[in-house]
Design an enzyme around this catalytic site. Structure first.
Site, PDB file in Angstrom:
ATOM      1  N   ASP A 224       2.074   2.015   3.680  1.00  0.00           N
ATOM      2  CA  ASP A 224       1.189   3.194   3.690  1.00  0.00           C
ATOM      3  C   ASP A 224       1.973   4.488   3.494  1.00  0.00           C
ATOM      4  OD1 ASP A 224      -1.283   4.372   3.538  1.00  0.00           O
ATOM      5  OD2 ASP A 224      -1.732   4.266   5.664  1.00  0.00           O
TER       6      ASP A 224
ATOM      7  N   ASP B 221       0.165   5.513  -1.161  1.00  0.00           N
ATOM      8  CA  ASP B 221      -0.877   6.460  -1.590  1.00  0.00           C
ATOM      9  C   ASP B 221      -0.387   7.535  -2.547  1.00  0.00           C
ATOM     10  OD1 ASP B 221      -3.589   6.073  -0.597  1.00  0.00           O
ATOM     11  OD2 ASP B 221      -2.673   6.005   1.389  1.00  0.00           O
TER      12      ASP B 221
ATOM     13  N   HIS C 122      -9.008  -2.069   7.039  1.00  0.00           N
ATOM     14  CA  HIS C 122     -10.090  -1.078   7.206  1.00  0.00           C
ATOM     15  C   HIS C 122     -11.448  -1.675   7.567  1.00  0.00           C
ATOM     16  CE1 HIS C 122      -8.372   2.851   6.315  1.00  0.00           C
ATOM     17  NE2 HIS C 122      -7.659   2.293   5.348  1.00  0.00           N
TER      18      HIS C 122
ATOM     19  N   HIS D 232      -2.545  -3.147   4.421  1.00  0.00           N
ATOM     20  CA  HIS D 232      -1.816  -2.256   5.345  1.00  0.00           C
ATOM     21  C   HIS D 232      -2.485  -2.259   6.722  1.00  0.00           C
ATOM     22  CE1 HIS D 232      -4.944   0.173   3.517  1.00  0.00           C
ATOM     23  NE2 HIS D 232      -4.664   1.262   4.208  1.00  0.00           N
TER      24      HIS D 232
ATOM     25  N   HIS E 188     -13.531   1.498   3.277  1.00  0.00           N
ATOM     26  CA  HIS E 188     -12.525   2.389   3.858  1.00  0.00           C
ATOM     27  C   HIS E 188     -13.057   2.697   5.255  1.00  0.00           C
ATOM     28  CE1 HIS E 188     -10.066   6.157   4.310  1.00  0.00           C
ATOM     29  NE2 HIS E 188      -9.167   5.228   4.058  1.00  0.00           N
TER      30      HIS E 188
ATOM     31  N   GLU F  87      -9.130   1.249  -2.828  1.00  0.00           N
ATOM     32  CA  GLU F  87      -9.290   1.347  -1.374  1.00  0.00           C
ATOM     33  C   GLU F  87     -10.691   1.850  -1.051  1.00  0.00           C
ATOM     34  OE1 GLU F  87      -6.464   3.769   0.740  1.00  0.00           O
ATOM     35  OE2 GLU F  87      -6.785   2.614   2.568  1.00  0.00           O
TER      36      GLU F  87
ATOM     37  N   HIS G  26       0.818  -1.224   0.000  1.00  0.00           N
ATOM     38  CA  HIS G  26       0.000   0.000   0.000  1.00  0.00           C
ATOM     39  C   HIS G  26       0.845   1.264   0.000  1.00  0.00           C
ATOM     40  CE1 HIS G  26      -4.150   1.522   0.535  1.00  0.00           C
ATOM     41  NE2 HIS G  26      -3.552   2.574   1.075  1.00  0.00           N
TER      42      HIS G  26
HETATM   43 ZN   LIG Z   1      -5.872   3.060   4.280  1.00  0.00          ZN
END
Ligand SMILES: [Zn+2]
Length: 429
Positions: free
Chosen positions: A350, A51, A222, A243, A181, A154, A49
């Site tokens: 992350d 972003d 999540h 993650h 999420h 996600e 993961h």
């Molecule tokens: Zn996340």
């Protein structure tokens, strides 16, 4: 590129060591670090993961502009091409995240824009990145020295209760989807929101089955523990946590409880341990809880916003936030190995989704330091390779095989949420 990285490239090894750390500490750490680099040269390191596509979307100077966010230079964020190379990253799941709180349109527009940003970003560096859709692609790109670039959605809200949309997102390249999420959906409970369904609804289970049929990994980061449990009951292929860390060590809802870790052996899935400071450090988590309590207290008693901000600033000045460290992350990796087994642990940083990082794991160049820490804890090369990427490759290949098998007998599902769940008390989100 920073001065430090230029220096690191041209100076002899011993000089770099003394440049970066005290001589005594460097002697032992460098042996482990060299060892870690050797392991990571021989086996692909796969991170679950990152972003960066969202970071590009919200750039203050040039939003959504992959040319302006030039990854050949050292960027302000945590990830660029040189740091991925220094970190020995062989494959990266780039998160194509869509906030569950969007109100100004359906989710599809933003989801498609995130596919577009990620795919343009990958296409811009054909010598360094390659779009990867299968486990074989990851190994091919590793051999060619390119970062295999996978797309991970996600938040299941993006499919807007539509299995047709799910299938088209698979065709666009999505190879995992986090079922939720932070917002509870019409068909699945999120970890950080209300438990409306006690896990997955019938339609939620159909989403999992359709993902298995497609060969899209079911990502349980999540989601609530009940959703994790329901998904494991239904899943015919290995699941992942792209993650998340271990709840027994840091008791936050985003982490994975031991009862779920214990089920991964049978499922074949992988928990990709994350670096988020509040998820890996008890001290940071406790500090954050106290900060939230103080914030609520101020909000309940002070109406003037300037005064409320001043009081909160005063509290923060008196209570500096502790820092998570690379050792905290290693503790979570050790715990997942202990409870789930060494075949079920991986890494999901992350990076670029977090403002603060553990000391020693500041950006995408630092993975070898984490492997060095585990080498000092006695990890064997074989176990390090499993952690780095072999476990994820095995899970992905199993998911691909399951999809091939299911596609011979099962047609694309045309069921709807109304058919399966009936009239809903919770509005579709
Ligand atoms: Zn996340």
């Amino acid at each position: 590129m920073s001065i430090r990285h230029q220096v690191a490239r041209v100076l002899p090894f011993t000089l770099v060591a003394s440049f970066m750390a005290s001589a005594a500490a460097a002697q032992t750490s460098d042996a482990a670090l060299e060892h870690a680099r050797r392991v990571l040269r021989s086996t692909p390191l796969i991170d679950g993961h990152n972003d960066l596509p969202w970071e590009i979307r919200k750039s203050k100077t040039a939003p959504r502009d992959v040319d302006a966010y030039d990854l050949r230079r050292r960027v302000d964020g945590q990830t660029d091409l040189d740091r991925l190379a220094e970190g020995h990253v062989a494959a990266q799941f780039w998160s194509i995240y869509v906030p569950g709180e969007v109100k100004d349109s359906g989710f599809a527009r933003i989801q498609l824009e995130q596919f577009d940003i990620a795919r343009r970003m990958i296409a811009r560096y054909p010598d360094r990145l390659a779009l990867a859709l299968t486990a074989d692609d990851i190994e091919r790109d590793f051999k060619q020295g390119k970062v295999a670039s996978l797309l991970g959605m996600e938040g299941g809200h993006a499919i807007e209760n539509s299995l047709g949309a799910l299938r088209v997102y698979y065709d666009l390249g999505a190879r995992y989807m986090t079922l939720t999420h932070n917002v509870t959906l019409a068909w699945a409970d999120a970890a950080l929101d209300s438990a409306s369904h006690g896990g997955l609804t019938e339609f939620g289970k159909e989403v999992v089955r359709e993902m298995n049929r497609l060969g899209m990994l079911v990502d349980l980061s999540h989601v609530s523990p009940a959703t994790m449990s329901d998904a494991l009951d239904v899943a015919q292929a290995p699941v992942i946590f792209s993650h998340s860390s271990a709840r027994a060590i840091t008791d936050v809802p985003r982490n994975v409880p031991d009862s779920i870790l214990a089920r991964l052996g049978k499922n074949g899935g992988v928990v990709m341990v994350t670096f988020v400071p509040g998820f890996v450090s008890k001290a940071v988590d406790e500090h954050d809880r106290l900060a939230r309590a103080r914030f609520d207290e101020i909000r309940a008693t002070v109406t003037d916003t300037a005064e409320a901000r001043r009081l909160m600033g005063e509290w923060r000045a008196a209570h500096p936030r502790p820092q998570a460290t690379i050792r905290d992350v290693a503790d979570h990796i050790d715990h997942v190995r202990q409870v789930a087994g060494v075949d079920h642990v991986g890494i999901g940083s992350d990076f670029d989704g977090i403002d603060e990082t553990p000391v020693g794991l500041e950006d995408s160049s630092k993975y070898p330091a984490l492997f060095a820490e585990l080498i000092r804890r006695g990890w064997s090369d074989d176990d390090l390779k499993k952690l780095a990427g072999r476990n994820l490759l095995r899970a992905m290949r199993a998911a691909e095989a399951t999809a091939r098998r299911l596609q011979q007998t099962t047609r694309p599902s045309t069921r709807t949420i109304d058919q399966l769940d009936g009239p809903r008390a919770v509005p579709a989100t």
